[in-house]
Design an enzyme around this catalytic site. Structure first.
Site, PDB file in Angstrom:
ATOM      1  N   SER A  16       0.755  -1.209  -0.073  1.00 52.25           N
ATOM      2  CA  SER A  16       0.225   0.141   0.006  1.00 52.25           C
ATOM      3  C   SER A  16       0.812   1.385   0.171  1.00 52.25           C
ATOM      4  O   SER A  16       0.482   2.352  -0.779  1.00 52.25           O
ATOM      5  CB  SER A  16      -1.217  -0.076   1.100  1.00 52.25           C
ATOM      6  OG  SER A  16      -2.033  -0.889   1.151  1.00 52.25           O
ATOM      7  N   LYS A  66      -9.608  -4.847  11.192  1.00 54.48           N
ATOM      8  CA  LYS A  66     -10.680  -4.341  10.249  1.00 54.48           C
ATOM      9  C   LYS A  66     -11.930  -4.550  10.993  1.00 54.48           C
ATOM     10  O   LYS A  66     -12.938  -3.810  10.572  1.00 54.48           O
ATOM     11  CB  LYS A  66     -10.805  -5.563   9.068  1.00 54.48           C
ATOM     12  CG  LYS A  66      -9.767  -5.302   8.017  1.00 54.48           C
ATOM     13  CD  LYS A  66      -9.895  -6.234   6.986  1.00 54.48           C
ATOM     14  CE  LYS A  66      -8.751  -5.722   5.866  1.00 54.48           C
ATOM     15  NZ  LYS A  66      -8.891  -6.336   4.558  1.00 54.48           N
ATOM     16  N   ASP A 102     -13.043  -3.464   0.037  1.00 57.66           N
ATOM     17  CA  ASP A 102     -12.464  -4.848  -0.264  1.00 57.66           C
ATOM     18  C   ASP A 102     -13.471  -5.755  -1.270  1.00 57.66           C
ATOM     19  O   ASP A 102     -13.057  -6.252  -2.280  1.00 57.66           O
ATOM     20  CB  ASP A 102     -12.179  -5.616   0.803  1.00 57.66           C
ATOM     21  CG  ASP A 102     -11.135  -5.496   1.575  1.00 57.66           C
ATOM     22  OD1 ASP A 102     -10.151  -4.988   1.015  1.00 57.66           O
ATOM     23  OD2 ASP A 102     -11.151  -5.747   2.864  1.00 57.66           O
ATOM     24  N   GLY A 233      -4.737 -11.903  -6.643  1.00 57.73           N
ATOM     25  CA  GLY A 233      -5.248 -11.049  -5.607  1.00 57.73           C
ATOM     26  C   GLY A 233      -4.420  -9.676  -6.151  1.00 57.73           C
ATOM     27  O   GLY A 233      -4.648  -8.594  -5.353  1.00 57.73           O
TER      28      GLY A 233
END
Ligand code: ATR
Length: 270
Positions: A16, A66, A102, A233
């Site tokens: 990220s 999360k 997501d 992914g």
């Protein structure tokens, strides 16, 4: 300077920071920077209480925060509320909003395929499987099977979310239109030479591995041998970051430029 970043534990392997900093530069944001913070659960509350002092305007949130992050948000999007998990915290007009990108990240590569998929089999029933389940439902794939090493977890999800469960030992008997791996089997490190599927992949149209490193995983290499369409992914990762970046800045970056950047700069160093 406006600060953005990712919080998780562990965090050292996250792509990220590379992606968001590349995008800030690409779109000419000289006043924004993106940092990786390794935050253990005991420090989460203290960290979040002090964001304003440090000019933090947005956060990516990953394992293990999360779910816990929801209790710190002042506003929770309907999707994050439904899934009970968020991967994004963004400050809009002084209000911290929790959002889940997501699901968008998971769906996007499938929508681009434009294939009619009617049945799915999800491998794994951990936190990562939730966005996948909601994504499949959003795509109107109604016949969803779930299989997990610990059967009780799959059974619980199946019961709560209207799925069908199949035991880990018998799952290879199914031939779903799409097979999705959400377990860590195949991930770089101790799992790299493992595969969550112990049979041929004949009759399966699409194999989607939400692992992004290595790319491709052993499962995707196998899938290519059987002429299945494969999704890595890395695609899901870039799309979830794209929507996150939009929440942070109102702007978006090109998927293919990002893919090219990560393939040429980040993975080659490993
Ligand atoms: P979480 O997403 O909840 O943090 P995880 O440890 O990343 O969990 O594992 C995600 C999923 O991969 C879980 O469903 C886990 O199965 P269990 O419920 O039986 O723990 C599955 N998983 C992890 N290691 C596995 C292995 N060696 N073989 C098969 N499945 C495995």
């Amino acid at each position: 300077m406006q600060i953005y970043g990712i919080i998780g534990h562990p965090i050292s392997h996250s792509l990220s920071p590379a992606l968001h900093n590349w995008a800030f530069k690409k779109l000419g944001y000289k006043d924004k920077v993106y940092i990786a913070w390794d935050i253990i659960p005991e420090n989460l509350e203290r960290f979040l209480q002090n964001l304003d002092i440090f000019q933090v305007k947005g956060l990516s949130v990953t394992i293990p925060h999360k779910q816990n992050i929801l209790s710190f948000a002042q506003k929770i999007s309907p999707l994050a509320q439904k899934i009970q998990a968020a991967n994004t915290l963004v400050c809009h007009n002084g209000i911290w909003l929790a959002e889940n990108t997501d699901v968008y990240g998971f769906i996007q590569p499938l929508q681009q395929l434009n294939m009619k998929l009617q049945s799915a089999l999800i491998l794994g029933a951990g936190g990562a499987s939730l966005a996948v389940i909601y994504g499949l439902k959003k795509l109107k794939i109604n016949k969803i099977y779930i299989s997990n090493r610990t059967m009780s977890k799959a059974r619980q999800l199946a019961k709560n979310l209207g799925l069908k469960e199949i035991s880990w030992e018998n799952k290879e008997k199914l031939r779903p239109d799409i097979l999705i791996n959400t377990t860590p089997l195949g991930m770089s490190g101790k799992w790299q030479n493992k595969i969550p599927w112990n049979a041929d992949l004949k009759g399966i149209k699409v194999v989607y591995d939400i692992i992004y490193n290595p790319n491709p995983t052993l499962l995707l290499k196998q899938a290519k041998k059987f002429n299945c369409t494969t999704i890595s992914g890395l695609e899901m990762f870039i799309y979830q970051a794209q929507q996150q970046f939009k929440l942070f800045t109102g702007q978006t970056f090109s998927f293919y430029d990002a893919l090219n950047y990560l393939n040429t700069n980040t993975f080659q160093r490993k």
